[in-house]
Design a protein around this motif. Structure first.
Motif, mmCIF file in Angstrom:
data_model
loop_
_atom_site.group_PDB
_atom_site.id
_atom_site.type_symbol
_atom_site.label_atom_id
_atom_site.label_comp_id
_atom_site.label_asym_id
_atom_site.label_seq_id
_atom_site.Cartn_x
_atom_site.Cartn_y
_atom_site.Cartn_z
ATOM 1 N N PHE A 162 -6.633 13.994 5.108
ATOM 2 C CA PHE A 162 -5.756 15.016 4.555
ATOM 3 C C PHE A 162 -4.290 14.628 4.656
ATOM 4 C CE2 PHE A 162 -9.563 17.220 6.181
ATOM 5 C CZ PHE A 162 -10.092 17.597 4.956
ATOM 6 N N LYS A 163 -3.909 14.016 5.752
ATOM 7 C CA LYS A 163 -2.528 13.583 5.942
ATOM 8 C C LYS A 163 -2.368 12.164 5.407
ATOM 9 C CE LYS A 163 -1.877 16.313 10.108
ATOM 10 N NZ LYS A 163 -1.554 16.259 11.545
ATOM 11 N N VAL A 206 0.846 -1.189 0.000
ATOM 12 C CA VAL A 206 0.000 0.000 0.000
ATOM 13 C C VAL A 206 0.881 1.238 0.000
ATOM 14 C CG1 VAL A 206 -1.742 1.277 1.304
ATOM 15 C CG2 VAL A 206 -1.798 -1.219 1.259
ATOM 16 N N ARG A 207 0.568 2.169 -0.907
ATOM 17 C CA ARG A 207 1.355 3.398 -0.982
ATOM 18 C C ARG A 207 0.474 4.560 -1.430
ATOM 19 N NH1 ARG A 207 1.422 -0.587 -4.184
ATOM 20 N NH2 ARG A 207 1.614 -0.349 -6.399
ATOM 21 N N TRP A 208 0.862 5.741 -1.048
ATOM 22 C CA TRP A 208 0.142 6.976 -1.366
ATOM 23 C C TRP A 208 0.950 7.727 -2.406
ATOM 24 C CZ3 TRP A 208 -4.193 9.500 -1.230
ATOM 25 C CH2 TRP A 208 -4.232 10.893 -1.215
ATOM 26 N N ASP A 209 0.315 8.108 -3.512
ATOM 27 C CA ASP A 209 1.054 8.827 -4.555
ATOM 28 C C ASP A 209 0.763 10.324 -4.555
ATOM 29 O OD1 ASP A 209 -1.390 9.172 -5.844
ATOM 30 O OD2 ASP A 209 -0.778 8.229 -7.716
ATOM 31 N N GLY A 210 0.092 10.796 -3.517
ATOM 32 C CA GLY A 210 -0.220 12.210 -3.405
ATOM 33 C C GLY A 210 -1.646 12.542 -3.783
ATOM 34 N N ARG A 211 -2.338 11.620 -4.454
ATOM 35 C CA ARG A 211 -3.740 11.854 -4.806
ATOM 36 C C ARG A 211 -4.606 10.620 -4.693
ATOM 37 N NH1 ARG A 211 -4.793 11.067 -10.593
ATOM 38 N NH2 ARG A 211 -2.914 10.225 -11.492
ATOM 39 N N ARG A 212 -3.987 9.445 -4.556
ATOM 40 C CA ARG A 212 -4.756 8.203 -4.425
ATOM 41 C C ARG A 212 -3.891 7.146 -3.749
ATOM 42 N NH1 ARG A 212 -4.356 6.441 -10.785
ATOM 43 N NH2 ARG A 212 -2.106 6.540 -10.767
ATOM 44 N N LEU A 232 -3.958 6.387 4.773
ATOM 45 C CA LEU A 232 -3.543 4.980 4.788
ATOM 46 C C LEU A 232 -4.210 4.210 5.931
ATOM 47 C CD1 LEU A 232 0.234 5.327 3.866
ATOM 48 C CD2 LEU A 232 -1.682 4.667 2.383
ATOM 49 N N LYS A 233 -4.383 4.854 7.075
ATOM 50 C CA LYS A 233 -5.047 4.207 8.210
ATOM 51 C C LYS A 233 -6.494 3.866 7.847
ATOM 52 C CE LYS A 233 -6.275 5.065 13.022
ATOM 53 N NZ LYS A 233 -6.214 6.041 14.125
ATOM 54 N N ARG A 234 -7.196 4.796 7.213
ATOM 55 C CA ARG A 234 -8.583 4.550 6.824
ATOM 56 C C ARG A 234 -8.661 3.519 5.702
ATOM 57 N NH1 ARG A 234 -8.414 8.741 9.587
ATOM 58 N NH2 ARG A 234 -10.140 9.546 10.778
ATOM 59 N N PHE A 235 -7.689 3.544 4.795
ATOM 60 C CA PHE A 235 -7.663 2.527 3.746
ATOM 61 C C PHE A 235 -7.534 1.139 4.368
ATOM 62 C CE2 PHE A 235 -5.251 -0.478 1.229
ATOM 63 C CZ PHE A 235 -6.062 -0.586 0.108
ATOM 64 N N MET A 236 -6.625 0.983 5.314
ATOM 65 C CA MET A 236 -6.419 -0.331 5.934
ATOM 66 C C MET A 236 -7.687 -0.786 6.654
ATOM 67 S SD MET A 236 -3.573 -1.096 4.761
ATOM 68 C CE MET A 236 -3.438 -2.685 5.543
ATOM 69 N N ALA A 237 -8.437 0.147 7.238
ATOM 70 C CA ALA A 237 -9.682 -0.211 7.914
ATOM 71 C C ALA A 237 -10.751 -0.668 6.915
ATOM 72 C CB ALA A 237 -10.198 0.974 8.725
#
Length: 106
Positions: free
Chosen positions: A49-50, A13-19, A55-60
């Motif tokens: 926003f952060k 899992v990774r954040w690219d700045g927009r998704r 990522l925390k909400r994605f994992m949930a």
């Protein structure tokens, strides 16, 4: 200090700045996928926003999101563009498919 255990699935899992980008195993293939924080927030309300919050909400919500990905892939005939984007409508389509599968037959 507390160590947070992460599984191999969490590490993709990774954040690219927009998704959020992540991989799903489907029919012996790894399918790159993406989901926006707006879709994640529909499943797990709260600030997105952060990077850490997103990522925390994605994992949930990951189980629900991956279920929608599998449902979307099963309905597809042609190869999908990568990354496969998960939209709000994909979550709704998966929920509708689950409801119709749960209905007793005539």
């Amino acid at each position: 200090m507390t160590d947070v255990a992460t599984s191999a699935a969490d590490q993709d899992v990774r954040w690219d700045g927009r998704r959020v980008l992540f991989d799903v195993q489907h029919d012996m293939e790894v399918v790159p996928c993406a989901v926006s924080p707006f879709v994640i927030r529909e499943l797990v309300p709260g600030p997105c926003f952060k990077t850490q919050d997103v990522l925390k909400r994605f994992m949930a919500a990951r189980i629900q999101i991956e279920a929608a990905v599998h449902s979307k892939l099963q309905r597809r005939v042609a190869p999908c563009p990568t990354p496969l984007t998960v939209w709000s409508s994909d979550l709704e389509d998966h929920a509708a498919a689950m409801r119709s599968a749960a209905k007793p037959g005539p």
